[in-house]
Each structure stands twice: as structure tokens, then as C-alpha cells.
Design a protein around this motif. Sequence first.
Motif, PDB file in Angstrom:
ATOM      1  N   LEU A 273       0.897  -1.114   0.104  1.00 51.21           N
ATOM      2  CA  LEU A 273      -0.372  -0.114   0.356  1.00 51.21           C
ATOM      3  C   LEU A 273       0.585   1.288   0.064  1.00 51.21           C
ATOM      4  CD1 LEU A 273      -3.384  -0.017   2.376  1.00 51.21           C
ATOM      5  CD2 LEU A 273      -2.979   1.063   0.004  1.00 51.21           C
ATOM      6  N   ARG A 274       1.744   1.798   1.005  1.00 53.80           N
ATOM      7  CA  ARG A 274       2.806   2.249   0.828  1.00 53.80           C
ATOM      8  C   ARG A 274       3.407   2.266  -0.364  1.00 53.80           C
ATOM      9  NH1 ARG A 274       6.186   0.448   5.763  1.00 53.80           N
ATOM     10  NH2 ARG A 274       4.326   0.788   6.406  1.00 53.80           N
ATOM     11  N   MET A 275       3.865   1.568  -1.211  1.00 55.04           N
ATOM     12  CA  MET A 275       4.473   1.711  -2.204  1.00 55.04           C
ATOM     13  C   MET A 275       3.549   2.355  -3.383  1.00 55.04           C
ATOM     14  SD  MET A 275       6.840  -1.687  -3.745  1.00 55.04           S
ATOM     15  CE  MET A 275       6.509  -1.629  -5.098  1.00 55.04           C
ATOM     16  N   TYR A 279       4.085   5.513  -5.401  1.00 53.46           N
ATOM     17  CA  TYR A 279       5.092   5.909  -6.621  1.00 53.46           C
ATOM     18  C   TYR A 279       3.383   7.037  -7.159  1.00 53.46           C
ATOM     19  CZ  TYR A 279       8.501   3.702  -7.144  1.00 53.46           C
ATOM     20  OH  TYR A 279      10.473   2.517  -7.095  1.00 53.46           O
ATOM     21  N   LEU A 280       2.153   7.019  -6.623  1.00 54.40           N
ATOM     22  CA  LEU A 280       1.447   7.280  -7.218  1.00 54.40           C
ATOM     23  C   LEU A 280       1.668   8.961  -6.877  1.00 54.40           C
ATOM     24  CD1 LEU A 280      -2.195   5.839  -6.006  1.00 54.40           C
ATOM     25  CD2 LEU A 280      -1.730   6.485  -8.497  1.00 54.40           C
ATOM     26  N   ALA A 302      -7.174   8.288  -7.291  1.00 54.39           N
ATOM     27  CA  ALA A 302      -6.061   7.162  -6.818  1.00 54.39           C
ATOM     28  C   ALA A 302      -5.747   7.621  -5.355  1.00 54.39           C
ATOM     29  CB  ALA A 302      -5.136   6.435  -7.755  1.00 54.39           C
ATOM     30  N   VAL A 303      -4.964   8.235  -5.389  1.00 52.18           N
ATOM     31  CA  VAL A 303      -4.169   8.791  -4.234  1.00 52.18           C
ATOM     32  C   VAL A 303      -5.189   8.683  -2.857  1.00 52.18           C
ATOM     33  CG1 VAL A 303      -3.023  10.375  -2.672  1.00 52.18           C
ATOM     34  CG2 VAL A 303      -2.455  10.268  -5.384  1.00 52.18           C
ATOM     35  N   MET A 309      -7.597   3.577   2.375  1.00 47.38           N
ATOM     36  CA  MET A 309      -7.553   2.239   2.190  1.00 47.38           C
ATOM     37  C   MET A 309      -6.490   1.636   2.829  1.00 47.38           C
ATOM     38  SD  MET A 309      -6.619  -0.668  -0.579  1.00 47.38           S
ATOM     39  CE  MET A 309      -6.277  -2.662   0.196  1.00 47.38           C
ATOM     40  N   ARG A 310      -5.336   2.619   3.299  1.00 44.58           N
ATOM     41  CA  ARG A 310      -4.520   2.566   4.630  1.00 44.58           C
ATOM     42  C   ARG A 310      -5.131   2.948   5.831  1.00 44.58           C
ATOM     43  NH1 ARG A 310      -0.516   6.295   2.918  1.00 44.58           N
ATOM     44  NH2 ARG A 310      -1.484   7.942   3.981  1.00 44.58           N
TER      45      ARG A 310
END
Length: 477
Positions: A273-275, A279-280, A302-303, A309-310
Motif C-alpha cells: 500500500l505504501r508503494m 508512486y502515485l 487513486a491517491v 485503504m491505508r
Amino acid sequence: MQPDSLTVESGLEALESSTDFHGTVEPLDGLDDIETCEHIALFYRNRDERFATVAPFIWQGIEQGERVMYVIDDLPQSAILAELRTGDVDVDAALDTGQLTFHSLDETYLRSGRFDADDMLEVYADAIEEAKAEYPGLRVTANTNFILDEHATLEEFMAYESRVNTLFEGEDCIALCHYDCNRIPPEILVDVIRTHPHLIYDETVCHNFYYTPPEEFFQPDEPIRDVERMLNTLVDRSQARAQLKETVEELEESNDRLKRFAYVASHDLQEPLRMISSYLQLLESRYAPELDEEASEYIEFAVDGSDRMREMVNGLLAYSRIDMEEAEFESVDCDDVVDAMLSDLQIQISETDATIVFDPLPAVDGDAKQLEQLFSNLVSNAIKYSGDDPPHVEISGERHGNRCLFSVRDNGIGIEDEYVDQIFEIFNRLHANDEFPGTGIGLSLCQKIVSHHGGDIWVDSEPGTGTTFSFTLPRAR
Ligand code: ADP
């Protein structure tokens, strides 16, 4: 009138749902070998034990509009009434209308001077007929101490008791007989056990494998039947215990697996999730000039999604940690917990102009970090779900015996009755995210923390007026 709608199940249900009867009610399902009938014996050792069963039994009868007959023996009517008046049921109104009646021994068991089974069965048969005309059923309760006064031989009385079972068959009628274990000698109690299909002893309702149907009670092959019954009881009990142990072990294992699964899943999801988020963000910052408006908007969604979700994964991790981490309980000063919580929520409080008031709170036995989380979730919800007025939150707590009862009350939007059961479910929310942001984890976490401390949590709410969350925790040792 439906035949036999007043069954032993409904009588036992009165005990199961009563807050005065604290004991265990053995379920009837699965007991194929046992005869059921609407005749229950209560073995009591003191007055409290006696009325913990008798009172709910009578209250249920009154509430269901049945005819209720009480045969008085050792206690005067005034003493019985004092016990019955302790509930929410209007016993005096039932007395006034004749729905509830008290009967002396001289009017019933000893109508002809001494005990006569035929005579007493006639009293009940008449009462059943009379009740049928006006009421959905007849509920009888009687004390049996008079059998000690040599008004009847034991054989006579036992023969009568077993005939009562037959009399009630197919009728809307249920009886509860009370036997004083301290006064009635064991040789009589043995026969009482054998003539009553359902027994209540030591706050436990048992369905009685020693029950001997009336047609067998005085038969010559009775001892053989008795041996059979005793052996079957032993086998049944041993099998049930072994099966229970196996089931508990299986459930514990599967519960452990589930807890580990939630913990590992929420923990391991964090890295990917962090990735995604980073990247976003990189995409957004580095390529922003080359992206058209639509593409930038997509990245923003998306962000947003990955942030949400995080939050959910973090919540799930916090939730499963409570199960996984063995917390050491200690004496916790709830005033300190609330102070720490208020300084964490300082921004939310000043932004919303909220007032938070609380009196000195009792100390509890628990885990300070978890308790801070508990108060923080409740107070932060109380502020978040406020109405048009600035939020006003009252925190209170007081000791009740070994427990402490706390409440967090607000003046917010409230919760409709129909949703009250759903709000403690994980990820369950009553509002869209743009109305009130959130993940639906806060209250499930509160419930987990409270149950981890051996307490209960519940909510009372009035839509448009406010909500009060109450919970119990063990007092500090
Ligand atoms: P979240 O606040 O993230 O949605 P919670 O588990 O904390 O999740 O709460 C679940 C739901 O219960 C909320 O969506 C809200 O509808 C309702 N709720 C919780 N606290 C309150 C409150 N103090 N007043 C009114 N509704 C509340």
C-alpha cells in the motif's frame, strides 16, 4: 385456542430471559430420549433461590395474560406478594382482576381434611376448565412442605405427582412445584426427582433423565428401568463432556487462526500500500505538467482511495493487535487517560468549538493505551457526529461493586433504533464518506477493547437529541 401452546419451553424461556434468574437453562433441543411435560420441580435452599425462579415464572404468566394460581403453604400471602412486587409487572392489577389468585391448602391439597390425590386432581381439572373459558392458559405454582406434616403418605403424594403429568398433557397448563431441600428428607427428594421431567437446582434447569413416566413408576420392572436410566445418564453425560471438549479445542484453534490471519494480512498489506501511495505521489509531482486535467483528477482519486485503504488497514491492524498482544493489566487512573486523550484530540476540539466536561473518574484495572484509544474513539465520534449546535460531550464514571460504569454522552445527531445493533460491526458505517469521513472501525475497536477487559458496551440514543455510549470495566484492584 391452540391446543397446548403453553409449553415447558415457554416456562423455561421465562427463566432464561429473566435478569433475576442468573443460572443455566439446559436447552431442550437434541434431547430426543427425554419426555417433556409441563411440570417442573424447583429444589430450593433459601428464599432468594426460591423467588429467583418463582417470581419470573409468575411474571411471565401475568404478562402473557394467563390465569395464575398460587397455592400457599409455608409463607403468608403478604410475604409472597412482597417478593412478587419487586419486578416491573403489575402484580396488584392481576390480583384485582382475578387473573392471579392465592389459594390455601384447605382449599386445595387438604380440601377434604387430608391429602387426597383424586380430590386434588379434580381441583386442577376444574381450574383448567375454568381458565379455558377466559384465558389462554393456566399457570400453577405450589409449595409442597405440607407433605412433611403427615397429611399424606409419601406413596400417595408421589402417585399424585406423576398423575399430574398426565393431567397436563395436551392442556395449556404448566406447573412449578417448590421443594425445600433443607426440610424435605432425601428419600422423598429421590422420588421427587423421579416424578418430575424438569428440575431446577442450584440455579440450573436440567431436563431429567431420571424421570419415570407415571405408567412405570409403580411397576414391578421399575428397578431394571432405573438401572437403564442411570447408565444412560452416565454415558450421555460422559459423551457430552468429551464432545464439548473436542468442540472447544477446535473452536479455539480456528479462532487463533483467524486472529493470526487478520493480523498478518493487515500487517503485510501495509508495504504494498505504501508503494502504491508513494508512486502515485511521485507520478503526480514529476509528471504534473504533462498530464491533462482528467488524468490529474484520476490520480487524485487513486491517491484518495489508497489513503482510505491505508486507514482501514491500520484500523484492522490495531483491531487484531488487541487479540495478539498479551497486555499486562494494571491499575489505571482514568483521569490521566482522559487528559491524554483530550490533548490528542485538541485540534478537533478547538476546530469544532466543542466543550468536554467530566467529573473525577474512578481507577480501573486495565491497559492504559487501549483505554485511551477507547475514550478517544468515543469522544471523537461524539464531536464528529454533532448536529448544528457546537458539540457538548459529558464523560462520567462511577463504581458499582467490582465494576466501574462509564458513559460518554453527546448532543449530536443520534442514531435511529434500527441501526443500533449494526454500528459495532467492523467496517459498518451509516453515512457516506463525504458526509462524515471515517472507516467504520472505531466502535468495533471500542467493543473489542471493552470485551478484552471483561466488560460490556452499549448505546442509548435519541435521533436529533443525542447519544450516550455506556461501558463497564473492572475496578482497580
Ligand atoms: P466511523 O465513525 O469511522 O464511521 P465507527 O465504528 O466509529 O466508525 O462508528 C460507526 C457508525 O456509528 C458511524 O458511521 C456513525 O453512523 C455511528 N456513530 C458512532 N458514534 C456516533 C455518535 N456519537 N452519534 C451518532 N452516530 C454515531
